[in-house]
Every structure is written in structure tokens, then in C-alpha cells.
Motif scaffolding. Structure first.
Motif, PDB file in Angstrom:
ATOM      1  N   PRO A 276     -37.983  50.748 -68.147  1.00 21.64           N
ATOM      2  CA  PRO A 276     -38.679  50.247 -69.200  1.00 21.64           C
ATOM      3  C   PRO A 276     -39.788  49.148 -69.059  1.00 21.64           C
ATOM      4  O   PRO A 276     -39.835  48.438 -67.945  1.00 21.64           O
ATOM      5  N   ALA A 277     -40.707  49.039 -69.800  1.00 21.80           N
ATOM      6  CA  ALA A 277     -41.809  48.173 -69.556  1.00 21.80           C
ATOM      7  C   ALA A 277     -42.058  47.408 -71.073  1.00 21.80           C
ATOM      8  O   ALA A 277     -43.541  47.099 -71.072  1.00 21.80           O
ATOM      9  N   GLY A 278     -41.413  47.613 -72.024  1.00 22.86           N
ATOM     10  CA  GLY A 278     -41.828  46.923 -73.043  1.00 22.86           C
ATOM     11  C   GLY A 278     -43.082  47.497 -73.911  1.00 22.86           C
ATOM     12  O   GLY A 278     -43.829  46.601 -74.444  1.00 22.86           O
ATOM     13  N   LEU A 279     -43.384  48.782 -73.801  1.00 15.93           N
ATOM     14  CA  LEU A 279     -44.501  49.400 -74.116  1.00 15.93           C
ATOM     15  C   LEU A 279     -44.542  49.608 -75.783  1.00 15.93           C
ATOM     16  O   LEU A 279     -43.541  49.685 -76.435  1.00 15.93           O
ATOM     17  N   PRO A 280     -45.615  49.539 -76.458  1.00 19.55           N
ATOM     18  CA  PRO A 280     -45.911  49.820 -77.654  1.00 19.55           C
ATOM     19  C   PRO A 280     -45.601  51.419 -77.870  1.00 19.55           C
ATOM     20  O   PRO A 280     -45.274  52.057 -76.777  1.00 19.55           O
ATOM     21  N   ASN A 281     -45.594  51.699 -79.122  1.00 18.22           N
ATOM     22  CA  ASN A 281     -44.826  53.029 -79.662  1.00 18.22           C
ATOM     23  C   ASN A 281     -45.612  54.373 -78.730  1.00 18.22           C
ATOM     24  O   ASN A 281     -44.882  55.175 -78.303  1.00 18.22           O
ATOM     25  N   GLU A 282     -46.960  54.235 -78.686  1.00 16.91           N
ATOM     26  CA  GLU A 282     -47.654  55.286 -78.484  1.00 16.91           C
ATOM     27  C   GLU A 282     -47.257  55.606 -76.871  1.00 16.91           C
ATOM     28  O   GLU A 282     -47.049  56.713 -76.447  1.00 16.91           O
ATOM     29  N   ARG A 283     -47.218  54.522 -76.050  1.00 21.98           N
ATOM     30  CA  ARG A 283     -47.136  54.566 -74.617  1.00 21.98           C
ATOM     31  C   ARG A 283     -45.668  54.598 -74.447  1.00 21.98           C
ATOM     32  O   ARG A 283     -45.478  55.400 -73.282  1.00 21.98           O
ATOM     33  N   GLU A 284     -44.805  54.038 -75.214  1.00 23.00           N
ATOM     34  CA  GLU A 284     -43.232  54.186 -74.983  1.00 23.00           C
ATOM     35  C   GLU A 284     -43.101  55.836 -75.249  1.00 23.00           C
ATOM     36  O   GLU A 284     -42.108  56.468 -74.427  1.00 23.00           O
ATOM     37  N   SER A 285     -43.811  56.434 -76.112  1.00 23.63           N
ATOM     38  CA  SER A 285     -43.374  57.949 -76.266  1.00 23.63           C
ATOM     39  C   SER A 285     -43.905  58.647 -75.151  1.00 23.63           C
ATOM     40  O   SER A 285     -43.254  59.761 -74.578  1.00 23.63           O
TER      41      SER A 285
ATOM     42  N   LYS B 298     -31.970  48.177 -76.921  1.00 24.85           N
ATOM     43  CA  LYS B 298     -33.374  48.354 -76.980  1.00 24.85           C
ATOM     44  C   LYS B 298     -33.760  49.079 -75.763  1.00 24.85           C
ATOM     45  O   LYS B 298     -34.299  48.402 -74.817  1.00 24.85           O
ATOM     46  N   LEU B 299     -33.812  50.320 -75.880  1.00 20.84           N
ATOM     47  CA  LEU B 299     -34.051  51.364 -74.776  1.00 20.84           C
ATOM     48  C   LEU B 299     -35.380  51.132 -74.128  1.00 20.84           C
ATOM     49  O   LEU B 299     -35.679  51.580 -73.141  1.00 20.84           O
ATOM     50  N   GLN B 300     -36.295  50.530 -74.729  1.00 21.07           N
ATOM     51  CA  GLN B 300     -37.571  50.346 -74.484  1.00 21.07           C
ATOM     52  C   GLN B 300     -37.881  49.062 -73.406  1.00 21.07           C
ATOM     53  O   GLN B 300     -39.032  48.931 -72.870  1.00 21.07           O
ATOM     54  N   ASN B 301     -36.877  48.283 -73.555  1.00 24.19           N
ATOM     55  CA  ASN B 301     -36.900  47.029 -72.587  1.00 24.19           C
ATOM     56  C   ASN B 301     -35.735  47.041 -71.442  1.00 24.19           C
ATOM     57  O   ASN B 301     -34.974  47.632 -71.388  1.00 24.19           O
ATOM     58  N   LEU B 302     -36.002  46.350 -70.497  1.00 25.00           N
ATOM     59  CA  LEU B 302     -35.184  45.908 -69.540  1.00 25.00           C
ATOM     60  C   LEU B 302     -34.164  45.093 -70.011  1.00 25.00           C
ATOM     61  O   LEU B 302     -34.279  44.050 -71.053  1.00 25.00           O
TER      62      LEU B 302
ATOM     63  N   ALA C 110     -30.966  40.199 -67.990  1.00 20.60           N
ATOM     64  CA  ALA C 110     -30.541  39.901 -66.678  1.00 20.60           C
ATOM     65  C   ALA C 110     -31.007  40.552 -65.682  1.00 20.60           C
ATOM     66  O   ALA C 110     -31.067  40.199 -64.342  1.00 20.60           O
ATOM     67  N   TYR C 111     -31.785  41.745 -65.896  1.00 24.58           N
ATOM     68  CA  TYR C 111     -32.488  42.621 -65.069  1.00 24.58           C
ATOM     69  C   TYR C 111     -34.023  42.319 -65.171  1.00 24.58           C
ATOM     70  O   TYR C 111     -34.763  43.113 -64.556  1.00 24.58           O
ATOM     71  N   ASP C 112     -34.504  41.453 -65.890  1.00 22.49           N
ATOM     72  CA  ASP C 112     -35.817  41.058 -66.260  1.00 22.49           C
ATOM     73  C   ASP C 112     -36.285  39.859 -65.620  1.00 22.49           C
ATOM     74  O   ASP C 112     -35.817  39.062 -65.626  1.00 22.49           O
ATOM     75  N   SER C 113     -37.303  40.000 -64.667  1.00 22.11           N
ATOM     76  CA  SER C 113     -37.967  39.061 -63.799  1.00 22.11           C
ATOM     77  C   SER C 113     -38.537  38.012 -64.729  1.00 22.11           C
ATOM     78  O   SER C 113     -38.945  36.903 -64.400  1.00 22.11           O
ATOM     79  N   GLY C 114     -38.915  38.319 -66.105  1.00 19.66           N
ATOM     80  CA  GLY C 114     -39.646  37.649 -66.770  1.00 19.66           C
ATOM     81  C   GLY C 114     -40.740  38.083 -67.400  1.00 19.66           C
ATOM     82  O   GLY C 114     -41.331  37.513 -68.494  1.00 19.66           O
ATOM     83  N   ASP C 115     -41.389  39.159 -66.650  1.00 15.49           N
ATOM     84  CA  ASP C 115     -42.709  39.903 -67.199  1.00 15.49           C
ATOM     85  C   ASP C 115     -42.329  41.017 -68.203  1.00 15.49           C
ATOM     86  O   ASP C 115     -43.436  41.498 -68.487  1.00 15.49           O
ATOM     87  N   HIS C 116     -40.934  41.278 -68.068  1.00 17.37           N
ATOM     88  CA  HIS C 116     -40.409  42.561 -69.205  1.00 17.37           C
ATOM     89  C   HIS C 116     -41.303  43.914 -68.442  1.00 17.37           C
ATOM     90  O   HIS C 116     -40.670  44.996 -69.120  1.00 17.37           O
TER      91      HIS C 116
ATOM     92  N   HIS D   2     -41.276  44.168 -64.328  1.00 18.28           N
ATOM     93  CA  HIS D   2     -40.602  44.017 -62.930  1.00 18.28           C
ATOM     94  C   HIS D   2     -39.270  43.546 -63.143  1.00 18.28           C
ATOM     95  O   HIS D   2     -39.083  42.733 -63.778  1.00 18.28           O
ATOM     96  N   PRO D   3     -38.375  44.119 -62.447  1.00 21.47           N
ATOM     97  CA  PRO D   3     -37.096  43.963 -62.100  1.00 21.47           C
ATOM     98  C   PRO D   3     -36.680  42.599 -61.553  1.00 21.47           C
ATOM     99  O   PRO D   3     -37.549  41.998 -60.867  1.00 21.47           O
TER     100      PRO D   3
END
Length: 426
Positions: free
Chosen positions: A344-353, A383-387, A390-396, A398-399
Motif C-alpha cells: 500500500p502507498a496511500g494512493l488516490p482512487n485511480e492509481r489505487e485501482s 483501510k486496505l490502501q494504507n500501511l 505500526a508498519y509505516d515509516s511516516g511517509d505512508h 515505505h515500511p
């Protein structure tokens, strides 16, 4: 123009002829079969007068560069591989040594062993040249740090590196400090690897696993000097097995499947075969690539150095066609390939799709030899589009160290320790 071209060709032919006669060429290893225990992948350094600080190379001329590497296989005899790929000047190494490091810093535990090439301490490699060292009698321990020191020629420049090493390297005051046990002379710091692309051990029947991908394989935003990238953690999981293979990290931050970059290296479709050719002990490749192809298409165009160029729009079918080519390359090299799902990379809908469509294909295809579901290992179940937090380095994107550890846990050890026979039977 024609005479210049012919002159260049003649120089190239002369160099190739000379290389074929040198005792340290790749065809003359002097110790039988070698298996890489540690590697890194080079990328060219952008050229220009007004580069951002991230792309300014340190001054290494007439100084000693000390790099810390952590092998993933033990051995009694060691060989180093040096590369002058992407450079337009000669690589001039006046002397070189390897020694156990005292922690992850520049100090060593004793003077170590000298490194020679065809019996000579000095190595001069032309642009694009490659060289294997003579076998080095050194008892190498797995998962322990080693300092490799190189005294560079008076005019030496750094023109290629592995930019995101997650490891501190050191530059000395002017002079030859390769035999220094103390770190006192090494006041300069940089966080890249340079010139050394492989540390191999003799006769390792378990072979190796190649982890190849972008910044998430490279370990970007993992803790510096701590070896918390997911391939490091995977190697630690394997360490208790008698038939444990090496785990080699060929990740390059910013790398893409389909497009080259002025900053982030050659596209995976170009470099994958070269990585396999360079590491004959590889029996399994774990591939995680594609999120940058999806994201860089919409990045703003930057004046001057635009690392995200070209801003190529891709479809799921474009990426799938690229994955199929990677699988074909691996199988032609008798290497099993495990496809990793995009995290996951917190992408907007089109890129997440697009990411979800790619992952659906990876999970359901039967062309690769297996799947590693990195996405399922680190995503937030709510929220399946997100890390996971606890696994998020802070930039949403990179782990964190914990996220990289979870990715390593997603890899089946059975797929890695019992794969040599099935790969060679292809």
C-alpha cells in the motif's frame, strides 16, 4: 567523426583483448565455484554543475574510502568484484584491504587481509570495466560486518554508486589508510556504496536468493547502519538452517519496471538479466516492482534534474506484460521467480485501482513459481490502501523496521531452501 568512432572502437577492442589475457578476469577465479554472499547494484550519478546535495559525490581523490558490508554466507575464501560501470574515467585503486569491522563504524579488528588482482596490489579499470580479485584467505562469518578499504588514485572521481545504502561509508584524510585499525583518519561520511558490487565465498552449495526491486527492497527509511531491510531480516530467518542460501539485495530506490531514470537506474527489464548473469549461484528471485511506474507518471515535471522523468502513463496490462518478460528471463536462466504483490502507498482512487488490478493478477497467475503477498502482510485491515500504522515509516509508502520485518515473515522459507533442484530441472 568517422575517425573518432574508429579510434574509440580500436581502443575498446584493445582493452577487451588485454582483459582476456589478465589473470584476474572473470574467467579465471582460481578457486572453483563462487557464490555471492553480499551484493549491491550500481546506478550512474547525474552529471551537472548545480546538482541537489543528494547527488553530489564526496571527494575521494588520493584518499582512502572504507565501506562496511555484511555478508549473508560464511566462507574460508573470499573474492571481491569491482565495477567501473557508468564511468567515463579510469578506476584507479592503489591498494585495498578487507578486515572485520568493529561494530558498523570505520574501526577494524586487526589489519585484515590485502586484496590483489592478478598478484598486483594496484588495479586500473577502464570505463565500463569489471574485475574479480584474487581469492583472499579470510575466515568470513555470516551476518558480521566487514570493512573494505580502498586507497584511491590522485585523480579519482566517484561517478557511479548505490545511492540509498542505508549504511554509512567513510572517507579518510588524504593518504593511504587502508591498514589503519583506528577510525581516527576517517572523518568524512557518505551513505552510498561505490565500486564494490559483490563479495563472494568459495563453494557454497546452497546458492543464493536474489531480492530485486525498488526502494522497498532497498530498505529506504529503515534504520541506518542496522540492517533492517526486509532481505536482511529474511536472511536472519534462514540463518539456522544448514542449507541456508545467501540473500542478495538488488533493490534500487526509485527503480521502475518499464522506464529508465536519470537518477534511479536502468529499468528492471534492462538490468534483471545482467543481475542474474553476474550471480551464477542464484536459484530463486523475489521480484517486487511497479509502484514507481504507477506513481511517477503523475509527479510534477521539475526544472533541471527531473529524476522522475520520463513521466510515462502505464496500465495494468503494461505492467503485466513487463512481469511476463521478467518471468521468461528468470526461467531461461533456470531461476525460479516469486512475484511480490505491491504494498500500500496511500494512493488516490485511480492509481489505487491500478495497484489492486496488478495485485489481483499477481495472486492468480500461474506463470511464476510462487507469490509472496507483501501487500497482505503490511496493509491496514480497516483501510486496505494504507500501511498499518505500526508498519509505516511516516511517509505512508515505505515500511518501518517493523513493517520490513513483517514483509520478511511473508516469505516461505521452504520455497527458498528446497528450490535448487527444481530450478536446475527446467
Amino acid at each position: 567523426m568517422t575517425s573518432l568512432f574508429l579510434t574509440g572502437c580500436m581502443r575498446r577492442l584493445c582493452w577487451l583483448l588485454a582483459l582476456s589475457l589478465l589473470p584476474w578476469s572473470a574467467s579465471a577465479d582460481g578457486a572453483g565455484t563462487w557464490t555471492a554472499s553480499w551484493i549491491t547494484s550500481l546506478q550512474s550519478i547525474p552529471r551537472g554543475d548545480a546538482l541537489p546535495p543528494l547527488y553530489r559525490a564526496p571527494d575521494v581523490a588520493g584518499r582512502t574510502v572504507r565501506q562496511i558490508v555484511v555478508p549473508t554466507l560464511a566462507g574460508e575464501s573470499v573474492r571481491l568484484h569491482l565495477s567501473n560501470r557508468y564511468a567515463d574515467t579510469t578506476l584507479d585503486v592503489e591498494s585495498m584491504r578487507i578486515a572485520p569491522a568493529r561494530g558498523m563504524g570505520a574501526a577494524t579488528r586487526g589489519p585484515g587481509a590485502g586484496v590483489t588482482f592478478g598478484g598486483h596490489a594496484r588495479l586500473q579499470l577502464p570505463p565500463g570495466g569489471e574485475a574479480d580479485s584474487d581469492p583472499i584467505p579470510l575466515k568470513l562469518l555470516a551476518h558480521k560486518p566487514y570493512a573494505i578499504s580502498m586507497f584511491m588514485g590522485r585523480a579519482q572521481k566517484l561517478q557511479a554508486w548505490h545511492r540509498v545504502a542505508s549504511q554509512t561509508s567513510f572517507v579518510s584524510a588524504p593518504g593511504d589508510h587502508v591498514q589503519d585499525v583506528s577510525a581516527d583518519a576517517f572523518k568524512g561520511r557518505f551513505t552510498q556504496f561505490a565500486w564494490i558490487t559483490s563479495l563472494a565465498v568459495a563453494r557454497a552449495p546452497a546458492g543464493s536468493v536474489l531480492a530485486i526491486g525498488d526502494s522497498i527492497t532497498d530498505g529506504m527509511r529503515s534504520t541506518l547502519d542496522s540492517n533492517r531491510r526486509w532481505p536482511d531480516v529474511l536472511s536472519g530467518r534462514l540463518a539456522g538452517n544448514d542449507d541456508a542460501p545467501a540473500v542478495l539485495n538488488a533493490g534500487i530506490s526509485g527503480n521502475r519496471l518499464l522506464s529508465d531514470s536519470p537518477c534511479y537506474g536502468e529499468r528492471m527489464l534492462t538490468r534483471f538479466e545482467r543481475e542474474l548473469d553476474s550471480q551464477p549461484g542464484v536459484h530463486t528471485a523475489i521480484v517486487l516492482i511497479g509502484i514507481n511506474d504507477i506513481n511517477f507518471a503523475v509527479m510534477p515535471v521539475r526544472k533541471g534534474l527531473d529524476c522522475d522523468a520520463p513521466h510515462t502513463l502505464v496500465s495494468a496490462q503494461d505492467l503485466i506484460a513487463g512481469y511476463r518478460r521478467l518471468i521468461d528471463i528468470a526461467h531461461r536462466h533456470h531461476v525460479r521467480v516469486l512475484m511480490g504483490t505491491l504494498t500500500p502507498a496511500g494512493l488516490p482512487n485511480e492509481r489505487e485501482s491500478l495497484r489492486l488490478n496488478v495485485n489481483q493478477w499477481i495472486r492468480t497467475q500461474r506463470e511464476a513459481d510462487g507469490v509472496v503477498d507483501f501487500d497482505a502482510a503490511v496493509r491496514d485491515p480497516a483501510k486496505l490502501q494504507n500501511l498499518r500504522t505500526a508498519y509505516d515509516s511516516g511517509d505512508h509508502v515505505h515500511p518501518s523496521d517493523a513493517g520490513y520485518a513483517a514483509m520478511a515473515q511473508a516469505v516461505s522459507l521452504q520455497q527458498l531452501t528446497h528450490s535448487t533442484a527444481s530450478a536446475s530441472a527446467r
